[in-house]
Design an enzyme around this catalytic site. Structure first.
Site, PDB file in Angstrom:
ATOM      1  N   ASN A   1      -2.384  -2.593  -3.612  1.00 41.93           N
ATOM      2  CA  ASN A   1      -3.485  -1.663  -3.506  1.00 41.93           C
ATOM      3  C   ASN A   1      -3.364  -0.603  -4.603  1.00 41.93           C
ATOM      4  OD1 ASN A   1      -5.776  -0.372  -1.989  1.00 41.93           O
ATOM      5  ND2 ASN A   1      -4.327   1.343  -2.009  1.00 41.93           N
ATOM      6  N   GLU A   2      -4.335  -0.585  -5.502  1.00 42.85           N
ATOM      7  CA  GLU A   2      -4.497   0.500  -6.457  1.00 42.85           C
ATOM      8  C   GLU A   2      -3.267   0.808  -7.315  1.00 42.85           C
ATOM      9  OE1 GLU A   2      -5.963   3.913  -4.331  1.00 42.85           O
ATOM     10  OE2 GLU A   2      -7.869   2.971  -3.894  1.00 42.85           O
TER      11      GLU A   2
ATOM     12  N   TYR B   1     -14.972   5.171  -5.022  1.00 43.60           N
ATOM     13  CA  TYR B   1     -15.284   6.385  -4.268  1.00 43.60           C
ATOM     14  C   TYR B   1     -16.297   7.319  -4.917  1.00 43.60           C
ATOM     15  CZ  TYR B   1     -11.734   5.306  -0.816  1.00 43.60           C
ATOM     16  OH  TYR B   1     -11.030   4.705   0.195  1.00 43.60           O
TER      17      TYR B   1
ATOM     18  N   HIS C   1       0.868  -1.183   0.000  1.00 46.26           N
ATOM     19  CA  HIS C   1       0.000   0.000   0.000  1.00 46.26           C
ATOM     20  C   HIS C   1       0.905   1.234   0.000  1.00 46.26           C
ATOM     21  CE1 HIS C   1      -4.347   1.317   0.986  1.00 46.26           C
ATOM     22  NE2 HIS C   1      -3.677   2.425   0.730  1.00 46.26           N
TER      23      HIS C   1
END
Ligand code: PNW
Length: 472
Positions: free
Chosen positions: A166-167, A298, A121
């Protein structure tokens, strides 16, 4: 409104955003430790040096999770805390760092909370950046594999859900494209190279897990982020623009893993030579390399075929390298905005879930992050009556429930975040937590939405015994 039996309810955090203890017990620096020291990169000069002091206070935090009724907790391991140089060398493993995560995992399990662990992350060991060019270096896949193996060895007896990355979109576009996140580079070539090696690293770690740790009986996958892109009008060019935007955003990282083993055709056409090629072996190892579809979601924007004077309205620009996409993004001025200026559009969540189910053959989806930044107005008794956050969660959970009704195989939902924390380049300005953190004293108090969220969790646990407490 009832969610399927066994639905996973949790919250999520990440190491650099909450741990503090930036140099405790021999931890090495990460690119975020360094980025925070560069004047002007983080609002107010904030850093994660102390953050929520979770490194020292994790037992209190686990007790808070238990009081919220959480069943699952997603956190990340700080690579430089367990391997300060990032590389497997003589004496390079920090037992103290391993001990911290091991104790955290034990504390969670003692409270019946399932650990979901993210390996990366964003806090890359600094030495891998300064000495080896970070994600631009193909050899980083070997370093990541060695780090992942260490984690499987040390924690895999108790951790049954792993998330490699993550992302990747944020790492590449914000870190190597726009330069607003560490390592702060601006380029229209590097994001595609970094993304390529992230995907290769993911595949290697998964291969390692599946071949050497099958006996642990866990699941492993990747988490991507994507907002919904709604065609601005019914014009075909707007429909194409919205689809193209989703492919540059999510298809970039999801097609290689869930569909073809390779990048979307439209990216190949538009990015040309700047998009690296996988070998046949890499394509084979990528395809099917995720046991579940991790999604962080989001917000929503309208997409239209690009006009020359196209406006960029999102906090971080328009969702990719804009000149490669030719998509104009906009929002409806009627939409409610969070403090982060992300629009609250629950139906976008429902549509995105359906789009994923349709494109990727109905994978098991876990929303590994969803949440909002809202101001905290602290009442005299120290609590926060955050009605806006409450209505955000109600809206998005209803959308999730509707998506399940549409046939989407949604298996879990993690609220971002457990507590207010270090929001990257925005520092401590924005509050995403279910728990209020008083930054002067680092006191923690559940907000009203946290209590409501725990009602949803518990109502599902009661299986029909207390409908009046259920959502809706
Ligand atoms: C995610 N965008 O970041 C991260 O996983 C969290 O660490 C972070 O705190 C949270 O969302 C809220 O920001 C994102 O520009 C950052 O689209 C930027 C974007 C998306 C997600």
């Amino acid at each position: 409104m009832r969610f399927p039996e066994g639905f996973t309810w949790g919250t999520a955090t990440s190491a650099y955003q909450i741990e503090g203890g930036h140099d405790a017990d021999g931890k090495g620096p990460s690119i975020w430790d360094a980025f925070c020291q560069v004047p002007g990169r983080v609002a107010e000069g904030d850093t994660g040096q102390l953050a929520c002091d979770h490194y020292h206070r994790f037992r209190e935090d686990v007790a808070l999770m238990a009081s919220l009724g959480l069943k699952a907790y997603r956190f990340s391991i700080s690579w430089p805390r367990v391997m300060p140089t990032g590389r497997l060398e003589k004496g390079s493993i920090k037992r103290e760092g391993i001990r911290f995560y091991s104790d955290l995992i034990d504390a969670l399990l003692e409270h019946g909370i399932e650990p979901w662990v993210t390996l990366y992350h964003w806090d890359l060991p600094l030495a891998l950046q300064t000495e080896r060019d970070g994600w631009l270096n193909p050899e980083i896949a070997d370093d990541f594999e060695a780090y992942a193996r260490l984690c499987f060895e040390e924690f895999g007896d108790r951790v049954k859900h792993w998330i490699t990355f993550n992302e990747p979109w944020v790492v590449t576009i914000l870190g190597y494209g726009q330069g607003v996140f560490a390592p702060g580079r601006e380029s229209n070539v590097e994001p595609y190279i970094a993304g390529h090696h992230i995907l290769r690293s993911h595949a290697k770690a998964v291969q390692c897990y599946r071949s050497e740790f099958e006996h642990q009986g866990g699941k492993i996958g990747i988490t991507n982020n994507c907002d919904w892109r709604e065609p601005l009008t019914d014009r075909p060019e707007d429909h194409e623009a919205a689809e193209r935007a989703l492919l540059f955003y999510l298809g970039w990282f999801a097609d290689p893993v869930f569909k073809t083993g390779d990048y979307p055709e439209v990216m190949r056409e538009r990015v040309g030579d700047r998009l690296p090629e996988f070998t046949d072996e890499e394509r084979r190892s990528l395809l099917g390399s995720s046991d579940f579809f991790g999604l962080n979601h989001y917000t929503t924007m309208f997409a239209a075929g690009a006009s020359k004077d196209g406006a960029e309205q999102s906090v971080y620009g328009n969702g990719g390298i804009s000149e490669d996409q030719e998509v104009d993004l906009s929002v409806d001025p009627e939409w409610e905005l969070t403090e982060f200026k992300w629009a609250v559009v629950p139906w976008g969540c429902r549509k995105l879930l359906k789009w994923i189910a349709d494109r990727y053959g109905s994978p098991a989806i876990y929303i590994t992050e969803n949440g909002c930044a809202m101001d905290d107005v602290v009442l005299p008794d120290g609590t926060v009556d955050d009605q806006d956050r409450l209505s955000f969660y109600r809206g998005y959970l209803e959308a999730c429930h509707q998506a399940i009704g549409d046939g989407v195989d949604l298996r879990g939902y993690f609220a971002w975040s457990l507590m207010d924390n270090f929001e990257w380049a925005s520092g401590y300005k924005f509050r995403f937590g279910l728990v209020h953190v008083d930054r002067q004293t680092l006191k923690r108090t559940p907000k009203s939405s946290a209590l409501w969220y725990s009602d949803v969790v518990r109502a599902n646990e009661l299986q029909g015994e207390a409908p009046s407490r259920c959502l809706g």
